[in-house]
Scaffold this motif. Structure first.
Motif, PDB file in Angstrom:
ATOM      1  N   GLY A  95      -1.088   0.356  -4.609  1.00 35.08           N
ATOM      2  CA  GLY A  95       0.190   0.941  -5.015  1.00 35.08           C
ATOM      3  C   GLY A  95       0.124   1.761  -6.301  1.00 35.08           C
ATOM      4  O   GLY A  95       1.125   2.316  -6.730  1.00 35.08           O
TER       5      GLY A  95
ATOM      6  N   LYS B 160     -18.392  -7.556   4.461  1.00 36.33           N
ATOM      7  CA  LYS B 160     -17.739  -6.655   5.438  1.00 36.33           C
ATOM      8  C   LYS B 160     -18.710  -5.578   5.925  1.00 36.33           C
ATOM      9  O   LYS B 160     -18.697  -5.205   7.100  1.00 36.33           O
TER      10      LYS B 160
ATOM     11  N   MET C   9      -4.368   6.347  -1.956  1.00 36.18           N
ATOM     12  CA  MET C   9      -5.836   6.422  -1.877  1.00 36.18           C
ATOM     13  C   MET C   9      -6.256   7.160  -0.604  1.00 36.18           C
ATOM     14  O   MET C   9      -7.101   8.062  -0.628  1.00 36.18           O
TER      15      MET C   9
ATOM     16  N   GLY D 269     -11.535   3.692   7.350  1.00 34.32           N
ATOM     17  CA  GLY D 269     -10.351   2.813   7.386  1.00 34.32           C
ATOM     18  C   GLY D 269      -9.864   2.539   5.978  1.00 34.32           C
ATOM     19  O   GLY D 269     -10.397   1.670   5.291  1.00 34.32           O
ATOM     20  N   VAL D 270      -8.851   3.297   5.541  1.00 35.35           N
ATOM     21  CA  VAL D 270      -8.270   3.052   4.213  1.00 35.35           C
ATOM     22  C   VAL D 270      -6.995   2.227   4.340  1.00 35.35           C
ATOM     23  O   VAL D 270      -6.527   1.622   3.383  1.00 35.35           O
ATOM     24  N   ALA D 271      -6.423   2.196   5.547  1.00 34.89           N
ATOM     25  CA  ALA D 271      -5.137   1.517   5.729  1.00 34.89           C
ATOM     26  C   ALA D 271      -5.221   0.032   5.408  1.00 34.89           C
ATOM     27  O   ALA D 271      -6.246  -0.615   5.659  1.00 34.89           O
TER      28      ALA D 271
ATOM     29  N   ASN E  55     -12.450  -2.407  -3.755  1.00 34.44           N
ATOM     30  CA  ASN E  55     -11.555  -2.379  -4.921  1.00 34.44           C
ATOM     31  C   ASN E  55     -10.800  -3.691  -5.033  1.00 34.44           C
ATOM     32  O   ASN E  55     -10.611  -4.405  -4.045  1.00 34.44           O
TER      33      ASN E  55
ATOM     34  N   LEU F   6     -10.935  -1.073  12.584  1.00 32.10           N
ATOM     35  CA  LEU F   6     -12.250  -0.628  12.088  1.00 32.10           C
ATOM     36  C   LEU F   6     -13.383  -1.295  12.866  1.00 32.10           C
ATOM     37  O   LEU F   6     -14.337  -0.624  13.299  1.00 32.10           O
TER      38      LEU F   6
ATOM     39  N   LYS G 168      -6.982   8.404  -8.366  1.00 32.01           N
ATOM     40  CA  LYS G 168      -7.408   8.318  -6.961  1.00 32.01           C
ATOM     41  C   LYS G 168      -7.901   9.675  -6.467  1.00 32.01           C
ATOM     42  O   LYS G 168      -8.819   9.745  -5.642  1.00 32.01           O
TER      43      LYS G 168
ATOM     44  N   SER H 225       0.864  -1.194   0.000  1.00 27.30           N
ATOM     45  CA  SER H 225       0.000   0.000   0.000  1.00 27.30           C
ATOM     46  C   SER H 225       0.895   1.237   0.000  1.00 27.30           C
ATOM     47  O   SER H 225       1.807   1.368   0.814  1.00 27.30           O
ATOM     48  N   SER H 226       0.594   2.162  -0.920  1.00 30.49           N
ATOM     49  CA  SER H 226       1.406   3.378  -1.045  1.00 30.49           C
ATOM     50  C   SER H 226       0.876   4.513  -0.176  1.00 30.49           C
ATOM     51  O   SER H 226       1.570   5.498   0.061  1.00 30.49           O
ATOM     52  N   GLY H 227      -0.378   4.396   0.249  1.00 34.27           N
ATOM     53  CA  GLY H 227      -1.023   5.490   0.991  1.00 34.27           C
ATOM     54  C   GLY H 227      -1.737   6.478   0.069  1.00 34.27           C
ATOM     55  O   GLY H 227      -2.424   7.386   0.535  1.00 34.27           O
TER      56      GLY H 227
ATOM     57  N   PHE I  18     -12.895   0.055   3.818  1.00 36.71           N
ATOM     58  CA  PHE I  18     -12.453  -0.277   2.473  1.00 36.71           C
ATOM     59  C   PHE I  18     -12.336  -1.795   2.412  1.00 36.71           C
ATOM     60  O   PHE I  18     -12.042  -2.436   3.426  1.00 36.71           O
TER      61      PHE I  18
HETATM   62  O1  PMT Z   1      -2.497   2.757  -0.440  1.00 36.48           O
HETATM   63  P1  PMT Z   1      -2.752   2.573  -1.915  1.00 36.48           P
HETATM   64  O2  PMT Z   1      -1.567   2.048  -2.675  1.00 36.48           O
HETATM   65  O3  PMT Z   1      -3.333   3.811  -2.550  1.00 36.48           O
HETATM   66  O4  PMT Z   1      -3.852   1.427  -2.068  1.00 36.48           O
HETATM   67  C1  PMT Z   1      -5.167   1.639  -1.643  1.00 36.48           C
HETATM   68  C2  PMT Z   1      -5.766   0.409  -0.963  1.00 36.48           C
HETATM   69  C3  PMT Z   1      -5.902  -0.714  -1.981  1.00 36.48           C
HETATM   70  C4  PMT Z   1      -4.881  -0.046   0.211  1.00 36.48           C
HETATM   71  C5  PMT Z   1      -7.170   0.855  -0.432  1.00 36.48           C
HETATM   72  O5  PMT Z   1      -7.967   1.258  -1.513  1.00 36.48           O
HETATM   73  C6  PMT Z   1      -7.861  -0.266   0.333  1.00 36.48           C
HETATM   74  O6  PMT Z   1      -8.565  -1.091  -0.215  1.00 36.48           O
HETATM   75  N1  PMT Z   1      -7.646  -0.301   1.682  1.00 36.48           N
HETATM   76  C7  PMT Z   1      -8.130  -1.367   2.561  1.00 36.48           C
HETATM   77  C8  PMT Z   1      -7.149  -2.491   2.528  1.00 36.48           C
HETATM   78  C9  PMT Z   1      -7.520  -3.616   3.459  1.00 36.48           C
HETATM   79  O7  PMT Z   1      -6.797  -3.869   4.354  1.00 36.48           O
HETATM   80  O8  PMT Z   1      -8.663  -4.175   3.228  1.00 36.48           O
HETATM   81  P2  PMT Z   1      -9.236  -5.392   4.145  1.00 36.48           P
HETATM   82  O9  PMT Z   1     -10.319  -5.921   3.296  1.00 36.48           O
HETATM   83  O10 PMT Z   1      -8.144  -6.306   4.585  1.00 36.48           O
HETATM   84  O11 PMT Z   1      -9.791  -4.665   5.418  1.00 36.48           O
HETATM   85  C10 PMT Z   1     -11.151  -4.205   5.528  1.00 36.48           C
HETATM   86  C11 PMT Z   1     -11.219  -2.939   6.324  1.00 36.48           C
HETATM   87  O12 PMT Z   1     -10.826  -3.161   7.670  1.00 36.48           O
HETATM   88  C12 PMT Z   1     -10.339  -1.821   5.819  1.00 36.48           C
HETATM   89  O13 PMT Z   1     -11.071  -0.614   5.977  1.00 36.48           O
HETATM   90  C13 PMT Z   1      -9.143  -1.842   6.763  1.00 36.48           C
HETATM   91  O14 PMT Z   1      -8.553  -0.536   6.924  1.00 36.48           O
HETATM   92  C14 PMT Z   1      -9.781  -2.320   8.054  1.00 36.48           C
HETATM   93  N2  PMT Z   1      -8.882  -3.101   8.912  1.00 36.48           N
HETATM   94  C15 PMT Z   1      -8.420  -4.309   8.481  1.00 36.48           C
HETATM   95  C16 PMT Z   1      -7.621  -5.073   9.318  1.00 36.48           C
HETATM   96  C17 PMT Z   1      -7.296  -4.570  10.595  1.00 36.48           C
HETATM   97  N3  PMT Z   1      -6.522  -5.253  11.424  1.00 36.48           N
HETATM   98  N4  PMT Z   1      -7.750  -3.364  10.981  1.00 36.48           N
HETATM   99  C18 PMT Z   1      -8.536  -2.638  10.162  1.00 36.48           C
HETATM  100  O15 PMT Z   1      -8.955  -1.531  10.541  1.00 36.48           O
END
Ligand code: PMT
Length: 405
Positions: free
Chosen positions: A358, A339, A218, A275-277, A351, A310, A380, A214-216, A325
């Protein structure tokens, strides 16, 4: 800077006589690139630093220097120029022009234009640090602001006179962003938003760790879009190589546990959590104190689950409006809606990792109680604006803004 953010806007950029006039050329270019129609007013002193030809070429419009310009049949350049303008931006603004504006002087095109205007005035001061600190300038800046002008900067740093201190004009990118923000609609005014972005890094030993790509981009684009839309934004970011977006408070962290602590430190009273991380789901059960040495044998890491930040925020009794996300490599609809329900979220941005992880562009689908809303493939930055638009609509329906917001 997203293209077209200033589409349909007319701006008057006034350039007065300071060394920073060379930066105004770049500002004019950036404003034009963002879609604005730019008309440059150059004072006599400004023209000593940069010629009108430069501004004409960069703005694509004739440059205005004279109150008695014969190109205006009714001799009303001072009124006509700003009549349908969205703002006048003076960059650089010298101590002299600021003093003259404060006293309502109208002895050249710029000061007459400012006195006759009905549009907002944005002023980017630039001067030597002693001039900036002089009581007369301090007084004038205060008066200018209380007359309703928006004062942008100045910044501290090296000055053309060889001194260092306050008085440098803000950089053209920063000024352009300030103009965009000033003119943007504010559907998130009065809202406080806490967001996460970027990857996390889970240490194995002092030099190695588990992370992702992840580049951050988004998350940072979304933080900027939220701030432009009037929200107060607290961004908690994992390690990225990106500059913190203008107008966003940022706490940098490394691991998921640090990210959770930083979120918890600011979440109380927030209206929205996003939560975008890309948080690592697992971390080594303990990081080795010293670098693990190569032995030639295999190495087994023992991992323990990280908290789901999240899900924890969404389960709070005072839970804010929660946006998750979902990054998947297949079956996006199924996992994203899963989710939405499992974490009890109000909205999910889905996505595919192959589209968005990235990269500069992304393809996303928004999910909420009304179903799925796919968006076309785009940058983005542009998608962040679309997410904000959708979020603002849902938020307004679910939680009307507090009065006074
Ligand atoms: O950073 P970029 O390169 O721009 O890329 C963007 C992205 C692809 C990272 C972004 O668009 C994205 O999809 N982010 C969510 C990535 C993710 O971890 O998805 P997940 O399906 O594993 O998690 C679901 C949600 O729970 C997310 O909102 C995540 O932030 C949150 N989460 C997940 C695990 C955790 N331990 N804690 C969380 O808060």
């Amino acid at each position: 800077m997203t293209m077209n953010l200033l589409e349909g806007r007319k701006l008057v950029v006034a350039v007065t006589g300071g060394v920073a006039a060379y930066k105004a050329a770049e500002l004019v270019r950036l404003l034009g690139k963002a879609g604005a129609q730019v008309h440059v007013v150059l004072t006599r002193a400004g023209a000593r630093f940069v010629t009108p030809v430069t501004f004409q070429a960069l703005s694509g419009n004739p440059v205005w220097e004279d109150l008695w310009d014969a190109r205006v049949p009714n001799n009303m350049a001072h009124i006509d120029l700003s009549r349908d303008a969205d703002a006048i931006v003076i960059a650089p603004a010298t101590a002299d022009v600021i003093a003259r504006l404060v006293h309502g002087l109208a002895d050249d095109l710029l000061t007459t234009l400012c006195l006759a205007r009905t549009c907002p005035l944005l002023v980017a001061p630039a001067m030597n640090r002693q001039m900036w600190e002089h009581p007369a300038t301090r007084r004038n800046i205060g008066l200018l602001a209380s007359d309703g002008a928006l004062v942008l900067g100045p910044d501290a740093g090296d000055q053309a006179c060889g001194e260092t201190g306050m008085g440098r004009m803000l950089e053209p990118e920063t000024l352009c962003e300030a103009v965009v923000r000033f003119l943007s609609p504010k559907p998130l005014a009065g809202r406080r938003i806490v967001m996460t972005a970027g990857p996390t890094f889970e240490a194995i030993d002092p030099v190695r760790g588990i992370t992702n790509i992840s580049s951050g981009k988004m998350g940072y684009a979304l933080a900027l879009a939220c701030a432009r839309a009037g929200a107060e934004v607290d961004l908690v970011s994992g390690p990225t190589g990106l500059a913190v977006p203008e107008g966003v408070r940022c706490t940098m962290v490394r691991s998921a546990l640090q990210m959770r602590d930083a979120v918890n430190a600011v979440i109380t009273g927030a209206d929205v959590f996003i939560g975008v991380a890309a948080v690592a789901d697992y971390r080594p059960d303990q990081a080795e104190e010293h670098k693990i040495k190569k032995t030639g044998d295999g190495l087994t890491l023992s991992l323990v689950p990280n908290p789901d930040i999240l899900a924890e925020v969404a389960a709070r009794p005072d839970a804010p409006f929660c946006v998750g996300f979902a990054a998947e490599s297949r079956d996006l609809d199924q996992y994203a809606t899963g989710k939405l329900r499992a974490k009890r979220l109000q909205m999910v941005v889905g996505n595919l990792v192959q589209d968005g992880l990235g990269t500069d562009d992304n393809r996303i689908v928004l999910y909420d109680a009304d179903g799925r809303h796919p968006l076309p493939h785009a940058s983005k930055a542009l998608l962040a604006d679309k997410i904000v638009e959708h979020l603002a609509g849902l938020l307004a329906a679910a939680r009307p803004a507090r009065s006074g917001a």
